[in-house]
Design an enzyme around this catalytic site. Structure first.
Site: not given
Lengths: 489, 489, 489, 489
Positions: B89, B93, B180, B245, B280, B284, B286, B434
């Site tokens: 991560c 974002c 995050t 986090e 959002h 993901y 990603c 996550e």
């Protein structure tokens, strides 16, 4: 569909040669389904028609060669819509995808060989567009012994081939199986179905044949519950619409050279097949439209049964929707990621198209399973319509079919039969078996996914992050996915 | 990342208050991951920067409000790319999606209430763009007793709220969890995390807070194998990159009204949350980039083990790719189907965004399982790097780690550790946990899918085809999916 | 476990040679887990002990050769129970399964070759039973280049082999990897790990070696989060119990002939492996016991979070239970269907044992995924125990960790850490990676299932019902499954 | 089956009242399937007959009350065998399970109320055993509005109930739906289908009714492709065997008290249902036998197509076998774990029985999907038998149906039709829809699994290992699963 009548086709149905197939009650539903493609052009011209550079006028989208990303995407939207309207296969995608793929392959053959296929093919398409005709794509051969190629078969006819040349044309012999909706078409575009070698030159043939060529024989394929169409409407489940699959025998069909689009260029057979499947595997977003119907039927029967507020019922409908939108999302993405070909037309993303089709070989089966779950046991044990309509036993059957208040037993019967139709009956062929094998069986998609997976680049990503020796610091300049955004004018 | 240093944040790591968190070896990898977003802007400016109407100049894409479908799509492409480059991560974002969602919601609040939030928010964004800053989005509250809303909790601080108003500003108290990458940010945008009622007005607050506000306390969350970063690089698996986090405590933080973007308009809390999650949940994709790394690691270790030609190995790599592209395809489709909002910016398709995220809660786990399968048992039984590097026992261990010819045992160790890192170790947090909970847990997506499933239209499709009474002949003129093609200029 | 101390083993842990491994905090949890097998013999002697014909007295069930179906079934029950009590691998099954398999294979070798292995083996087992010892089974070799067999490797040591014969004994060289709990054992039973050819005679060796043989070197395998055991107890998740995997190097270990149970009879290597896996693949019902713990942790954290009444939460717990009982049911069925071997002991049904293990390679991953779902994001973002116990920041962290009324934040932390432990941390090795690879990776089970599927009989069933030509009217008199009920005395 | 003829039943088939149903070609296959149960008693008396304490002689196992674990297990073996022999539902399990469940419930009612049902029931069973009769179990009511119980319906007849008492007997009115094979039975045992309240006393009734009672009316349920039985044998796929589902209307049927086994004891309705489903959900191991046929058909068609050596083909057959044995393994485990009831007979493990049935609602669908995959597209597009047998078009069709060398096209057609029969045709009802809903739909099993999951014990395991406060050190002395080994005499 007056243009389908009076053509004197040689059509066999359930062991009998029929005079006018269009009037045969088993075939009529398939004509109705195809006819919806015409009706949509009237009710939603924005969706089902498009301006064509080839003819300079507005043509049916099913006859159109994609000139932009939007054109590719609009196909997906049109296909889902027609799935919603018919609940089955409307049989017009194969031809659409065949003319789009052939457009590029003929261009590439001409570039390599100096032939003139591309112009011929454009003329053919223009003809189709001008008269708003239906094209069937004839690709799948019987194949015989699958461990051997076309030229190595004991019987050389196991794949369609050129057996003679005369009078400025070629003569084709062989058969094509699993032919979707061919009776409802005006032209067939013959294509090879697989990669060919130099020994297979006689099999490397593509050409347009009129459906009513007297040397063609058609035999209708059986479908589950096909003869219910002879009985009445309720027990059919979806009385108006159905699919159609035929076997076509080519008994030395003569075709003038002017309608031949490949003749011996065996090395382009794979190109044609791959381009065709890039379009066609994504065309299975139609099943998201058919899925809309089945999810709707499941929601409706749950409400009729009076259990639509149960959490597990809601959850199954959500799951069905999630799966159905996965089909749509991946197919839509394939269309959205379309790119121009050397010939200038637009082609979907091959990897995503295969991902879409691969889901289609699985998810409709799960949606069907969930629909049978929500339907309850009656979907498989309910008496016939004739029983319900019988004076003696009908009234008591209707008494006991009552469920949630306000639901008419006849409506409940109809929805139950629709679920049966789509999960075990006639349209299970279109929603399930065709989803499995149409445009290539699951193993075929895995071959393509393997080919396009870019494992070398992925391994480089991993080696770099793991700190392996001899690792590029900026790997994968050649990474091609995600695709770039569509080009703008 | 000099801008992160010297800010005097109050940061707790493993029970100790650290002076300069950026130098803490457990935290450094998360900074590296975020830094890749800046590096990408240099190496691929087309992908990671974009012209902004707000500032009139080229800005980082993570600080940009989408002005077109292309902008939304480019986010997806950039996210996948950064997943490939970091294997974890990269933490930027949330802020991007927060400013995009807030852009619309502030516009809508102003329309309804005559407030001036939208202009304030645009100013804030322009500042962020001009200085190329990182924004963290602070949404998730501790929530306390989940059967009760914010104002019904025993302890009113269980959700961040306004506890005072003074000096032309508001004072916030509470905490935000699962934050995050907040340490690596310059600003936090506080947002409510759920639908609110009129009793919850004090909780209906959105505002920008500088990360170095002295009233904020940060506590780093533990991650699996986090302390391996203190040991050396090999056993970490991915020594350079990791996620971050934190829990953030707001101990009466004062914020001037000029940085407040919602203040009591509780009826817009849901709007903000829903718009944020529309962006959002699709962000993901990603994970498809991170998945590229893990699939690559699986392919690499299979080759190192000398089994890459086994049919089951190839099949598992194909399956992993198929699943990974399903994530990408559905997320990409959500972006491609973006539509303009009332405020003029562009927003992804909510249904497809939820379909994407829902896959993300499942498919990475299966890809991870397959990677562990292909890695072999060593992924969980291999001795430590210190053993391999020990003079006495190291040589014999290396002798026995040899596998396929030409593979260096050290490289094999590194790939095995990378697989461990992504499936059980530190980056399993980013790739798995996550993926499960970020942007909303699975149940949250199912709520949205249920809401957008258009069951009424689907039921009408089914009733029409079944021939039920009182059926529309042309149902669903209101059918909204498939979305129309993106508008063109 | 005083018998484990003072043996002077050569043990390497994290790059250091340790004096007394039993006191090493990373190793202690694995000793505790194994010790539970002894404790169970005291608290539930009916379950964990049994009368042995070999010694004529009551012995530990882990040291027992099955004399009846009940004995086989009782193993399954004991294994599930110990999974419940430890939440991890208790490391004693390999030895149990090795002595049961070896019992039969030695008998068969003697029958074929007139050797005397069986009596030797019985003597060895009687010794183990009498002193209540732990036996480790040493099967898996490093394997080197997997495309080549043992005798075809560049380095002949890639599989354990006889390198010398002297002093009435043999000398072994090589290594065994993935050795579960060997440090906690008293004896190792060396076995070949695969089918061998006549060229591999030197590798066809089985023998008993004392764990404290000075020519053996042990290197502890790393496990996810292994060093948390050095920190304290809360963040470990399951501080008391853990697994243990080591690499063992055989540096010319001499073994007297009296402890050799196979020496060159290469054609029986496969027999030994297949019998061993028939027992051992079914021994993975222990994971149903470990699954009981994880499902319990998921149920507990859901209750602590206050969401245990949500329908999706209940449904996920039901699903987890359903999956967990599938592991148990298939393993239990394999035990219940046990049949006597030529040597007179009882052996589980091989097909069902493989079905059980194959589920074990998948279902724990899904149960783990569901547990992470129910745990919520804190499972991956919660601060460290040291933070919670810190005077400054601890109190506010505890304030914000409060959830459902009556739940102590410390208890909630502990359960969250247990879920982390089992899904990403140290015991994820035992619950997931070992479930994948222990007793053979998934592909190995599929090979066996393919072999035992009786496709010829199944095809005959189909041909008969379809009315094919040349069909038996009563097919499959040789059908062996379902197995007959256990014989009764 | 002469005993089925000449009984003058009032049977409706496809809207017509038939004189002698046993001669109706649509019904004959169901009689053949049931007749196999008799034939098996002759060909394999060990499997299909058993000594009965009730009559002191050897009786058919389907009429037997289980006197031991072996008896329960032998039912599973017999059921799988009959599935292999018929490829469909042989319709005799419901009655077997009903007499086993009723045996216990009547005992328990008598214990509570001092009634004499148990002896009556034993007499009835002895009669059935002596004359080797078939018993149908009549449980499922139409249910009307499912949100309301029996006594709260608008129409009180929606559940079978006592409407009168006269002449030393009771009078029943209502209907039973989804009645499997009732026409082929000699007696019906009426049972309530759900938990009842004190208001539902009139619905708490169990009794034996002769199938030929003149007040009973039977209406045959439609099945997919049912009318193909009127056409010939090839296209049926499995011409000899089929299932049978009927709706039965009770038009004030008088039953003497001597055949009443429950009369108003509403609080035992749930007991009867739960015991019945414990048997019956495990009885679905028959589907493993049917699955053997379908897996065999898939293997056969793959061989006929010449692709049986392709790795993906082998893998799909292994997967199908794995899934099929999961059904068998869990059902077999349920039988193996049988325990004695208060009445002395033996009952399967309820949890495992539900696990088995829950798999049956899913896995046959996946096996069917894989079979369609392996069959190829012809399974849904092949012309009719009449076409193949037609003089004109038949020869050319047969020419093109040739595949692997040595395979007769007619055999290939037959296997393809068998796959169609089992996945979309008539026996898809038995293999799929009945697997879904018979013995309770999926949601019903989840309710039971939830109830028996022992979450409290599982939570205690977790709390202990996590070190939570107030934790038992030896939790779960009440843990009841894994079940103890069967008791021995």
């Amino acid at each position: 569909m007056s243009s389908l009548r009076g053509r004197g086709l040689s059509v066999w149905v359930l062991g009998e040669k029929v005079q006018e197939f269009a009037d045969h009650p088993v075939i009529t539903p398939s004509i109705n389904a195809m006819a919806e493609t015409y009706r949509l052009a009237e009710t939603d011209p924005e969706l089902a028609t498009v301006h064509s550079k080839l003819t300079g006028s507005r043509v049916h989208r099913f006859a159109h060669v994609c000139e932009s990303v939007e054109d590719v995407v609009a196909q997906s939207r049109m296909q889902r819509r027609l799935g919603q309207l018919t609940g089955t296969c409307f049989q017009r995608c194969v031809g659409m995808d065949a003319i789009n793929a052939g457009y590029t392959t003929t261009f590439r053959i001409d570039s390599a060989h100096g032939t003139a296929y591309h112009d011929r093919f454009k003329e053919f398409i223009a003809h189709v567009q001008s008269y708003n005709l239906v094209v069937g794509g004839a690709m799948t051969d019987p194949k015989g012994d699958r461990s051997r190629g076309p030229s190595a078969q004991d019987d050389p006819d196991m794949f369609v081939r050129i057996v003679d040349r005369r009078d400025g044309g070629i003569v084709l012999r062989g058969a094509k199986t699993h032919q979707t909706g061919s009776l409802n078409a005006h032209w067939l575009v013959v294509m090879p179905g697989q990669r060919l070698s130099d020994k297979d030159a006689a099999y490397a043939v593509s050409a347009a044949v009129p459906v009513d060529d007297p040397k063609l024989t058609y035999v209708l394929g059986r479908q589950s519950c096909d003869t219910r169409s002879l009985e009445g409407d309720v027990d059919v489940g979806n009385a108006r619409y159905g699919g159609q699959e035929v076997t076509i025998v080519f008994d030395d069909v003569w075709i003038p050279d002017s309608r031949v689009f490949m003749d011996g260029e065996y090395e382009f057979a794979a190109d044609l097949v791959e381009r065709f499947t890039a379009y066609h595997r994504r065309s299975y977003v139609c099943k998201a439209g058919v899925g809309d119907v089945l999810v709707g039927a499941a929601a409706e029967i749950a409400a009729m049964n009076g259990v639509d507020r149960a959490s597990h019922v809601k959850d199954k409908l959500v799951e069905s929707t999630f799966l159905n939108e996965t089909i749509f999302g991946t197919g839509f993405a394939a269309s959205m990621a379309a790119k121009p070909t050397p010939a200038g037309n637009y082609e979907p993303d091959t990897l995503l198209a295969n991902v879409c089709k691969h889901h289609v070989t699985k998810l409709p089966y799960e949606i069907a399973r969930l629909a049978q779950d929500l339907a309850g046991g009656l979907v498989a044990t309910m008496p016939s319509d004739a029983d319900f309509e019988n004076d003696q036993v009908g009234p008591v059957l209707k008494k006991y079919l009552k469920a949630a208040p306000g639901v008419h037993p006849d409506d409940r019967r109809r929805i139950l039969r629709l679920v049966e139709n789509m999960t075990m009956g006639r349209n299970a062929v279109g929603y399930l078996a065709e989803s499995m094998h149409g445009a290539g069986s699951p193993a075929a998609q895995r071959v393509v996914i393997n080919k396009l997976a870019q494992f070398a680049e992925k391994r480089a990503f991993a080696r770099r992050l793991a700190g392996c020796s001899a690792c590029p610091q900026s790997p994968s300049s050649t990474w091609t996915s995600p695709p770039p955004p569509p080009p703008r004018n």
